[in-house]
Design a protein around this motif. Structure first.
Motif, PDB file in Angstrom:
ATOM      1  N   PHE A  11      14.158   1.705 -11.584  1.00 14.74           N
ATOM      2  CA  PHE A  11      13.670   0.671 -10.554  1.00 14.74           C
ATOM      3  C   PHE A  11      14.939  -0.477 -10.242  1.00 14.74           C
ATOM      4  CE2 PHE A  11      11.809  -3.452  -9.003  1.00 14.74           C
ATOM      5  CZ  PHE A  11      10.925  -2.872  -8.128  1.00 14.74           C
ATOM      6  N   ALA A  12      15.319  -0.961 -11.295  1.00 10.99           N
ATOM      7  CA  ALA A  12      16.490  -1.909 -11.287  1.00 10.99           C
ATOM      8  C   ALA A  12      17.837  -1.215 -10.734  1.00 10.99           C
ATOM      9  CB  ALA A  12      16.810  -2.614 -12.471  1.00 10.99           C
ATOM     10  N   GLN A  13      17.994   0.022 -11.365  1.00  6.52           N
ATOM     11  CA  GLN A  13      19.358   0.524 -10.957  1.00  6.52           C
ATOM     12  C   GLN A  13      19.344   1.081  -9.493  1.00  6.52           C
ATOM     13  OE1 GLN A  13      19.405   4.214 -10.111  1.00  6.52           O
ATOM     14  NE2 GLN A  13      21.620   4.160  -9.989  1.00  6.52           N
ATOM     15  N   ALA A  93      15.740  -7.621 -11.684  1.00  6.42           N
ATOM     16  CA  ALA A  93      14.813  -6.604 -11.251  1.00  6.42           C
ATOM     17  C   ALA A  93      14.726  -5.905 -12.998  1.00  6.42           C
ATOM     18  CB  ALA A  93      15.467  -5.716 -10.336  1.00  6.42           C
ATOM     19  N   ALA A  94      13.257  -6.342 -13.142  1.00  7.08           N
ATOM     20  CA  ALA A  94      12.709  -5.212 -14.240  1.00  7.08           C
ATOM     21  C   ALA A  94      13.832  -5.661 -15.484  1.00  7.08           C
ATOM     22  CB  ALA A  94      12.459  -4.231 -14.042  1.00  7.08           C
ATOM     23  N   LEU A 112      17.009 -14.770  -7.997  1.00  6.46           N
ATOM     24  CA  LEU A 112      16.276 -14.118  -7.258  1.00  6.46           C
ATOM     25  C   LEU A 112      15.713 -12.839  -7.788  1.00  6.46           C
ATOM     26  CD1 LEU A 112      18.244 -14.116  -3.671  1.00  6.46           C
ATOM     27  CD2 LEU A 112      16.765 -15.968  -4.973  1.00  6.46           C
ATOM     28  N   ASN A 113      14.195 -12.622  -7.746  1.00  5.60           N
ATOM     29  CA  ASN A 113      13.626 -11.518  -8.513  1.00  5.60           C
ATOM     30  C   ASN A 113      13.179 -10.531  -7.554  1.00  5.60           C
ATOM     31  OD1 ASN A 113      10.538 -10.786  -9.850  1.00  5.60           O
ATOM     32  ND2 ASN A 113      12.403 -10.255 -10.919  1.00  5.60           N
ATOM     33  N   ILE A 114      13.056  -9.328  -7.723  1.00  4.45           N
ATOM     34  CA  ILE A 114      12.419  -8.193  -7.001  1.00  4.45           C
ATOM     35  C   ILE A 114      11.358  -7.764  -7.744  1.00  4.45           C
ATOM     36  CG2 ILE A 114      12.905  -6.061  -6.035  1.00  4.45           C
ATOM     37  CD1 ILE A 114      16.122  -6.301  -6.578  1.00  4.45           C
ATOM     38  N   ARG A 175       9.382   4.836  -4.064  1.00  6.62           N
ATOM     39  CA  ARG A 175       9.192   4.117  -2.811  1.00  6.62           C
ATOM     40  C   ARG A 175       9.693   2.717  -2.813  1.00  6.62           C
ATOM     41  NH1 ARG A 175       4.597   6.891  -1.829  1.00  6.62           N
ATOM     42  NH2 ARG A 175       3.411   4.930  -0.904  1.00  6.62           N
ATOM     43  N   LEU A 176       8.897   2.127  -3.906  1.00  2.00           N
ATOM     44  CA  LEU A 176       9.159   0.429  -3.894  1.00  2.00           C
ATOM     45  C   LEU A 176      10.606   0.476  -4.504  1.00  2.00           C
ATOM     46  CD1 LEU A 176       5.707  -0.430  -5.649  1.00  2.00           C
ATOM     47  CD2 LEU A 176       6.297  -0.944  -3.340  1.00  2.00           C
TER      48      LEU A 176
END
Length: 324
Positions: A11-13, A93-94, A112-114, A175-176
């Protein structure tokens, strides 16, 4: 803009790749230490580390960033790396580690966080799983200004995504992840010209997406068929919904709702023909469409039944832990 990045899984990649492709300077990437993985349990770099090294990005892997915590030497090395990077912003991100206040305060524009939900719904570790499990009609991505709380910071940007009836955590994750990458680029571009607006999260509607535990995957046939079907989708690809039969733990990867039979005990096989294995639940019934034996691959239930028939009337056992 000098953009640091902290993240670990796929997800972060996806977000790191989108930042790189957009041309942002990434002078430092933080990711979790390498972990044993696979049958040989060899150390394996995270997806974020693999991408960073492939694109010549400096990587740091402290086990903690708490200067007074369990790994102070690693935390100090992480602190030095962050200060040397002279970041304008840190995108998270994660990541999997708690960021202490000194990290949140260090970059000029903060952190900033996703986050993979529409905050304040599904704060916490497993927002994608929990949204599917709960039967939510939609979810999305929130870009959040991080503070010391658990996903409590001000919202900067969000976009909604519908959850399809056949979505699994795997399909919705992809998708997210793509959406998160696009939104963080848009957020940073807006931040560069002072165009980001902060909106406090509403006090109402807060829910917590607790970490997925393996024990949750044990199917309890006493639950309504609809609830079990949602869990099957929520626990794909991990940990996989499971039940016991003939001394084996079988994983259920795909199921469909069917009418129940009055008086049938939960777990009773109602039909095992015409290409379907139908099992009674607390309310309604489920057709088990895709199964996996220990050490095997996912396969249509019809193929598994050819090798190991299951007769109508048999009562399938709940996997250990169901209903605990």
């Amino acid at each position: 803009m000098r953009v640091g990045f902290a993240g670990t899984p796929e997800f972060a990649q996806a977000a790191l790749a989108r930042l790189h492709e957009a041309g942002f300077s990434v002078p430092l990437v933080l990711t979790q230490p390498d972990r044993p993985a696979g049958r040989g349990m060899k150390l394996q770099a995270s997806p974020v580390k693999q991408y960073a090294l492939a694109h010549a990005m400096p990587v740091a892997q402290p086990r903690s960033l708490k200067l007074d915590g369990k790994y102070p030497d690693e935390a100090r090395m992480g602190e030095q790396a962050l200060r040397d990077a002279a970041l304008d912003v840190l995108v998270v991100a994660a990541y999997g580690l708690i960021l202490p206040q000194w990290v949140l305060d260090l970059p000029r524009l903060g952190c900033l966080n996703i986050h993979a939900s529409l905050l304040p719904r599904w704060r916490g570790a497993a927002p994608i799983h929990r949204a599917i499990e709960a039967g939510d009609a939609d979810t999305g991505i929130t870009i959040m200004q991080m503070d010391a709380g658990l996903d409590t910071g001000d919202m900067l940007m969000e976009e909604r995504v519908a959850i399809a009836p056949d979505d699994t955590t795997a399909t919705l994750h992809d998708r997210l992840a793509a959406l998160g990458g696009r939104l963080i680029v848009e957020a940073l571009e807006a931040a560069a010209c002072g165009g980001l607006q902060r909106t406090p999260q509403p006090a109402e509607g807060v829910t917590y997406a607790h970490k997925i535990e393996k024990a949750e995957a044990a199917i309890d046939w006493r639950l309504p068929a609809e609830v079990i079907a949602r869990r099957v989708r929520a626990f794909d690809p991990f940990p996989g919904a499971s039940f016991e039969h003939a001394g084996e733990t079988l994983k259920l990867w795909q199921a469909a709702l069917r009418p129940g039979m009055p008086g049938a005990a939960p777990g009773t096989v109602l039909a095992a023909d015409a290409g379907e294995l139908v099992v009674a639940c607390g309310e309604g019934a489920l057709a088990l469409l895709q199964l996996q034996r220990p050490g095997g691959k996912r396969q249509p239930t019809t193929a598994l039944l050819q090798a190991r028939p299951i007769a109508a009337g048999v009562c399938l056992q709940a996997a250990p832990g169901a209903g605990d």
